[in-house]
Design an enzyme around this catalytic site. Structure first.
Site, short mmCIF file in Angstrom:
data_model
loop_
_atom_site.label_atom_id
_atom_site.label_comp_id
_atom_site.label_asym_id
_atom_site.label_seq_id
_atom_site.Cartn_x
_atom_site.Cartn_y
_atom_site.Cartn_z
N ARG A 59 0.87 -1.18 0.00
CA ARG A 59 0.00 0.00 0.00
C ARG A 59 0.90 1.22 0.00
O ARG A 59 2.10 1.14 0.08
CB ARG A 59 -0.96 0.00 1.20
CG ARG A 59 -0.51 -0.60 2.54
CD ARG A 59 0.62 0.05 3.22
NE ARG A 59 0.42 1.48 3.36
CZ ARG A 59 1.41 2.33 3.63
NH1 ARG A 59 2.63 1.92 3.74
NH2 ARG A 59 1.18 3.60 3.76
N ASP A 253 -2.01 10.95 -1.81
CA ASP A 253 -2.46 9.93 -2.76
C ASP A 253 -2.90 10.56 -4.07
O ASP A 253 -2.93 9.88 -5.10
CB ASP A 253 -3.62 9.13 -2.14
CG ASP A 253 -3.11 8.28 -1.00
OD1 ASP A 253 -2.99 8.80 0.12
OD2 ASP A 253 -2.76 7.12 -1.25
N ASN A 263 -5.41 12.54 0.92
CA ASN A 263 -4.47 11.75 1.69
C ASN A 263 -5.21 10.99 2.79
O ASN A 263 -6.44 11.10 2.91
CB ASN A 263 -3.37 12.66 2.28
CG ASN A 263 -2.16 11.85 2.75
OD1 ASN A 263 -1.63 11.03 2.02
ND2 ASN A 263 -1.75 12.08 3.98
C1 LIG Z 1 3.86 7.94 0.06
S1 LIG Z 1 2.34 8.56 0.41
C2 LIG Z 1 1.38 7.16 0.60
C3 LIG Z 1 -0.03 7.46 1.09
O1 LIG Z 1 -0.79 6.25 0.97
C4 LIG Z 1 -1.31 5.93 2.24
O2 LIG Z 1 -2.57 5.33 2.15
P1 LIG Z 1 -2.71 3.72 2.22
O3 LIG Z 1 -1.86 3.24 3.35
O4 LIG Z 1 -4.20 3.51 2.46
O5 LIG Z 1 -2.28 3.20 0.87
C5 LIG Z 1 -1.39 7.26 2.95
O6 LIG Z 1 -2.49 8.02 2.46
C6 LIG Z 1 -0.07 7.86 2.54
O7 LIG Z 1 0.04 9.23 2.75
#
Ligand SMILES: CSC[C@H]1O[C@H](OP(=O)(O)O)[C@H](O)[C@@H]1O
Length: 366
Positions: A59, A253, A263
């Site tokens: 992720r 994101d 985000n």
């Molecule tokens: C390098 S920024 C990644 C961004 O993605 C995360 O979300 P997720 O863990 O649900 O994929 C989070 O929003 C981060 O800021």
């Protein structure tokens, strides 16, 4: 800046390798069970990659993009099409499958489009499917390298904003686990400032419900020797009120051209509170996270399983923290209006207000 990028690339030896390409499979560090267990999964098919992204074994916006890019290569590995035209049909199906995994991080769609467009370009000259596959593999590896270079450049720009002794508030995990390279976006300035001799510490909110902060950010920062304090999400206001935070640095994101930032859920809370307490709030992302077409209302904010809120992950697996029958609303991202953003740090430089003008300038920079 390039010589410094090369020097840092050599110096920074990440402890973790979240994504590793092995020529005919992708080896992924399973982030669903960190820090309790270090387990790797092998993705050999498009469906394996789709499952890994959908289930968040991997992720983080850039990591999702990189993984999907290799997923497109695997489409030609798992079953070799008879010719390059059939290969394009196979790749179109793979793009369709992978594009449905998660809706908010624009890096996913950016990477899939880039890989498919590269395939179309290659078919005009490739004499075989194998030649097409080799060209696509090179493109996926290039995306990975570009991502790492971008993070080092973001880290250098961000490190200039950090003073010796500063404390950075983050959210979620925007580190090397979220980008696949080991350096990260929001964490890149922290690692590089520390490399340059500045004593920087971090306050990491646990980031319910998926606990990326408590389980992933704490884990990777401590592995890299960064002084880290874990807090409950509800404590972000008090740590700012008590002046325990010098600067906020978060990932993204999806960033719109007008400066709206999508985000992790809770980012908006931190942004509004930072604005109220006069604390700089920076967003760090590669330009591949900038969405030049969408408006706020076009962007789907992912909602995930209610059980992510009803439970908490432990070394023994997930345990319920409430009644199983309770209704749940579980949006996993939010959107921060540009007025609450001090600046957006990319590999091409820092965009400050007016963000809508300066983001365009960064994108048009050669
Ligand atoms: C390098 S920024 C990644 C961004 O993605 C995360 O979300 P997720 O863990 O649900 O994929 C989070 O929003 C981060 O800021």
């Amino acid at each position: 800046m390039e010589p410094l990028v090369s020097e840092i690339k050599q110096k920074f030896q990440p402890r973790l390798k979240p994504i590793e390409w092995r020529g005919d499979r992708l080896v992924l560090l399973d982030q669903r069970i960190l820090p309790f267990e270090t387990r790797y999964i092998e993705a050999k098919t498009v469906e394996d990659v789709a499952h890994a992204i959908r289930d968040m074994a991997v992720r983080g916006a850039p990591a999702i993009g990189i993984t999907a890019a290799f997923g497109m290569v695997l489409a030609l590995v798992e079953k070799t099409p008879s010719n390059t035209q059939e290969a394009l049909k196979t790749l179109a199906r793979a793009r369709e499958i992978l594009s449905k995994t998660r809706p908010t991080a624009v890096n996913l769609f950016w990477a899939l489009d880039r890989m498919y467009n590269k395939a179309v370009e290659l078919t005009s000259s490739a004499s075989s499917v194998r030649e097409l596959r080799d060209g696509l593999e090179k493109e996926a590896l290039k995306i990975f390298e570009e991502e790492l270079d971008a993070e080092i450049k973001m880290g250098l720009y961000g490190a200039e904003l950090l003073e010796d002794g500063d404390t950075v508030l983050t959210i979620c995990n925007a580190g090397g686990l979220a980008t696949g390279t080991g350096l990260g976006t929001a964490t890149a300035p922290i690692y590089i400032a520390s490399m340059l001799g500045k004593r920087v510490s971090v306050i990491a909110p646990e980031t319910r419900p998926w606990q990326q902060g408590a389980r992933l950010t704490v884990y990777e920062l401590m592995q890299n020797g960064i002084r880290t304090t874990l807090i409950a999400d509800t404590a972000v206001g008090l740590v700012m009120y008590r002046r325990l935070v010098d600067i906020v640095m978060v990932g993204a994101d999806r960033i719109l051209l007008d400066g709206h930032v999508f985000n992790k859920i809770g980012t908006l809370n931190e942004a509004v509170l930072a604005h109220e307490f006069g604390i700089p709030f920076y967003v760090l992302a590669p330009t591949s996270t900038i969405d030049t077409r969408s408006r706020v209302e076009d962007v789907k904010i992912e909602e995930r399983s209610p059980d992510e809120v009803r439970t908490v992950r432990t070394a023994q697996g997930s345990v319920y923290v409430t009644l199983k029958e309770v209704a749940v609303y579980n949006p996993v991202f939010d959107v921060t209006p540009p007025k609450y953003v001090t600046g957006i740090i990319t590999e091409r430089g820092v965009a400050t207000h007016p963000l809508s003008i300066n983001l365009r300038k960064l994108l048009n920079k050669t």
